[in-house]
Design an enzyme around this catalytic site. Structure first.
Site, PDB file in Angstrom:
ATOM      1  N   LYS A  42       0.823  -1.197   0.000  1.00  0.00           N
ATOM      2  CA  LYS A  42       0.000   0.000   0.000  1.00  0.00           C
ATOM      3  C   LYS A  42       0.860   1.253   0.000  1.00  0.00           C
ATOM      4  O   LYS A  42       0.382   2.365  -0.199  1.00  0.00           O
ATOM      5  CB  LYS A  42      -0.880   0.011   1.258  1.00  0.00           C
ATOM      6  CG  LYS A  42      -1.702  -1.243   1.439  1.00  0.00           C
ATOM      7  CD  LYS A  42      -2.319  -1.277   2.839  1.00  0.00           C
ATOM      8  CE  LYS A  42      -2.876  -2.656   3.103  1.00  0.00           C
ATOM      9  NZ  LYS A  42      -3.167  -2.829   4.544  1.00  0.00           N
ATOM     10  N   GLY A  43       2.137   1.056   0.255  1.00  0.00           N
ATOM     11  CA  GLY A  43       3.030   2.184   0.527  1.00  0.00           C
ATOM     12  C   GLY A  43       3.207   3.189  -0.596  1.00  0.00           C
ATOM     13  O   GLY A  43       3.541   4.348  -0.343  1.00  0.00           O
ATOM     14  N   GLU A  96       7.506   2.756  -6.211  1.00  0.00           N
ATOM     15  CA  GLU A  96       7.690   2.158  -4.884  1.00  0.00           C
ATOM     16  C   GLU A  96       8.003   3.248  -3.859  1.00  0.00           C
ATOM     17  O   GLU A  96       8.510   4.318  -4.203  1.00  0.00           O
ATOM     18  CB  GLU A  96       8.812   1.100  -4.988  1.00  0.00           C
ATOM     19  CG  GLU A  96       9.205   0.384  -3.729  1.00  0.00           C
ATOM     20  CD  GLU A  96       8.109  -0.431  -3.042  1.00  0.00           C
ATOM     21  OE1 GLU A  96       7.005   0.110  -2.841  1.00  0.00           O
ATOM     22  OE2 GLU A  96       8.387  -1.575  -2.646  1.00  0.00           O
ATOM     23  N   ASP A 100      15.025  -1.046  -0.250  1.00  0.00           N
ATOM     24  CA  ASP A 100      15.898  -1.381   0.886  1.00  0.00           C
ATOM     25  C   ASP A 100      16.816  -2.538   0.482  1.00  0.00           C
ATOM     26  O   ASP A 100      17.837  -2.321  -0.178  1.00  0.00           O
ATOM     27  CB  ASP A 100      15.025  -1.711   2.095  1.00  0.00           C
ATOM     28  CG  ASP A 100      15.814  -1.967   3.364  1.00  0.00           C
ATOM     29  OD1 ASP A 100      17.007  -1.635   3.384  1.00  0.00           O
ATOM     30  OD2 ASP A 100      15.250  -2.500   4.337  1.00  0.00           O
ATOM     31  N   PHE A 149      14.838   3.315  10.258  1.00  0.00           N
ATOM     32  CA  PHE A 149      13.452   2.939   9.953  1.00  0.00           C
ATOM     33  C   PHE A 149      12.601   4.204   9.899  1.00  0.00           C
ATOM     34  O   PHE A 149      12.497   4.936  10.879  1.00  0.00           O
ATOM     35  CB  PHE A 149      12.918   1.975  11.013  1.00  0.00           C
ATOM     36  CG  PHE A 149      11.553   1.453  10.666  1.00  0.00           C
ATOM     37  CD1 PHE A 149      11.410   0.427   9.743  1.00  0.00           C
ATOM     38  CD2 PHE A 149      10.409   2.018  11.230  1.00  0.00           C
ATOM     39  CE1 PHE A 149      10.148  -0.046   9.390  1.00  0.00           C
ATOM     40  CE2 PHE A 149       9.146   1.554  10.888  1.00  0.00           C
ATOM     41  CZ  PHE A 149       9.018   0.520   9.967  1.00  0.00           C
ATOM     42  N   VAL A 150      12.014   4.457   8.748  1.00  0.00           N
ATOM     43  CA  VAL A 150      11.234   5.683   8.570  1.00  0.00           C
ATOM     44  C   VAL A 150       9.751   5.363   8.351  1.00  0.00           C
ATOM     45  O   VAL A 150       9.399   4.268   7.921  1.00  0.00           O
ATOM     46  CB  VAL A 150      11.764   6.519   7.387  1.00  0.00           C
ATOM     47  CG1 VAL A 150      13.132   7.105   7.709  1.00  0.00           C
ATOM     48  CG2 VAL A 150      11.820   5.703   6.093  1.00  0.00           C
ATOM     49  N   ARG A 162       0.805   5.849   7.735  1.00  0.00           N
ATOM     50  CA  ARG A 162       0.923   6.011   6.282  1.00  0.00           C
ATOM     51  C   ARG A 162       0.443   7.383   5.825  1.00  0.00           C
ATOM     52  O   ARG A 162       0.832   7.872   4.773  1.00  0.00           O
ATOM     53  CB  ARG A 162       0.080   4.949   5.562  1.00  0.00           C
ATOM     54  CG  ARG A 162       0.567   3.521   5.726  1.00  0.00           C
ATOM     55  CD  ARG A 162      -0.182   2.617   4.750  1.00  0.00           C
ATOM     56  NE  ARG A 162      -0.072   1.209   5.058  1.00  0.00           N
ATOM     57  CZ  ARG A 162       0.911   0.410   4.663  1.00  0.00           C
ATOM     58  NH1 ARG A 162       1.898   0.897   3.956  1.00  0.00           N
ATOM     59  NH2 ARG A 162       0.929  -0.871   4.970  1.00  0.00           N
TER      60      ARG A 162
HETATM   61  P1  5GP Z   1      13.023  -4.539   0.227  1.00  0.00           P
HETATM   62  O1  5GP Z   1      12.269  -5.649  -0.443  1.00  0.00           O
HETATM   63  O2  5GP Z   1      13.764  -3.615  -0.716  1.00  0.00           O
HETATM   64  O3  5GP Z   1      13.885  -5.030   1.334  1.00  0.00           O
HETATM   65  O4  5GP Z   1      11.997  -3.686   1.050  1.00  0.00           O
HETATM   66  C1  5GP Z   1      10.986  -2.988   0.540  1.00  0.00           C
HETATM   67  C2  5GP Z   1       9.861  -2.922   1.537  1.00  0.00           C
HETATM   68  O5  5GP Z   1      10.320  -3.022   2.902  1.00  0.00           O
HETATM   69  C3  5GP Z   1       9.196  -1.583   1.426  1.00  0.00           C
HETATM   70  O6  5GP Z   1       8.188  -1.592   0.449  1.00  0.00           O
HETATM   71  C4  5GP Z   1       8.666  -1.393   2.833  1.00  0.00           C
HETATM   72  O7  5GP Z   1       7.425  -2.015   2.953  1.00  0.00           O
HETATM   73  C5  5GP Z   1       9.652  -2.113   3.748  1.00  0.00           C
HETATM   74  N1  5GP Z   1      10.636  -1.171   4.353  1.00  0.00           N
HETATM   75  C6  5GP Z   1      11.961  -1.129   4.147  1.00  0.00           C
HETATM   76  N2  5GP Z   1      12.538  -0.141   4.857  1.00  0.00           N
HETATM   77  C7  5GP Z   1      11.526   0.475   5.524  1.00  0.00           C
HETATM   78  C8  5GP Z   1      11.475   1.596   6.432  1.00  0.00           C
HETATM   79  O8  5GP Z   1      12.448   2.268   6.769  1.00  0.00           O
HETATM   80  N3  5GP Z   1      10.250   1.928   6.917  1.00  0.00           N
HETATM   81  C9  5GP Z   1       9.113   1.249   6.588  1.00  0.00           C
HETATM   82  N4  5GP Z   1       7.979   1.681   7.117  1.00  0.00           N
HETATM   83  N5  5GP Z   1       9.125   0.190   5.739  1.00  0.00           N
HETATM   84  C10 5GP Z   1      10.318  -0.190   5.211  1.00  0.00           C
END
Ligand code: 5GP
Length: 176
Positions: A42-43, A96, A100, A149-150, A162
């Site tokens: 949903k982000g 997106e 991360d 973590f944001v 959100r």
């Molecule tokens: P990845 O698959 O690249 O590790 O992570 C992507 C997903 O991890 C993002 O769509 C999000 O949902 C979650 N995520 C990664 N870092 C953060 C953060 O700092 N804050 C939040 N709220 N979600 C994060």
């Protein structure tokens, strides 16, 4: 400022200005083409809405809800809600909130390429480069951020925050 927020990292004005900048670049790169904006639920909703406001390019919206398991295996994508449109032969721009480890975007990108999209690019509001585990680069990013973590602007903690119009850091007591 919301009572649970310790610090604002990126303001709403900065996000709007950056979205305009990204839209100009995207318009230039996709001149004369039609693009499907694929938002990851949903982000991505607030950022996709902001970015799209400034685009001149012919766009349609579609959404996908996926989750990837924890762990270091990359092929662990579960599609909870799939796209409505057929994407073969179309230009796809995945939108997106944050990049991360790169796992989610790598899996989604591979899947859309396998469905014969004409092109698949990625725009992310935030890029946490230090968190990268999988080989994945955004074609467009708003802001590079450190490994914290944001929340806000689509990003949640347990489905909360959100709606915040900025990117912030939570107070420690809100994690407990
Ligand atoms: P990845 O698959 O690249 O590790 O992570 C992507 C997903 O991890 C993002 O769509 C999000 O949902 C979650 N995520 C990664 N870092 C953060 C953060 O700092 N804050 C939040 N709220 N979600 C994060």
């Amino acid at each position: 400022m919301h009572k649970d927020v310790k610090e604002i990292f990126i303001t709403e004005d900065e996000i709007v200005a950056k979205s305009k900048e990204l839209a100009l670049q995207i318009d230039k790169d996709y001149e004369g083409k039609s693009v499907v904006l694929v938002g990851l639920l949903k982000g991505s909703i607030p950022f996709m809405a902001e970015l799209a406001k400034h685009l001149q390019t012919d766009v349609t919206f579609d959404y996908m809800n996926v989750s990837s398991y924890d762990g270091t295996e990359s092929k662990t994508l579960v599609v909870k809600q799939d796209l409505q449109e057929e994407i073969a032969g179309k230009h796809i721009l995945i939108v997106e909130d944050i990049l991360d480890t790169g796992k989610t975007l790598k899996n989604v990108k591979d899947m859309l390429v396998a469905r014969h999209a004409l092109s698949v690019k990625i725009v992310t509001l935030l890029d946490k480069e230090e968190g990268r585990v999988f080989d994945m680069k955004a074609d467009y990013y708003g802001f590079k951020i450190p490994n914290a973590f944001v929340i806000g602007y689509g990003l949640d903690f347990n489905e909360r925050y959100r709606q915040l119009p900025y990117i912030g850091i939570l107070k420690e007591e809100c994690y407990k």
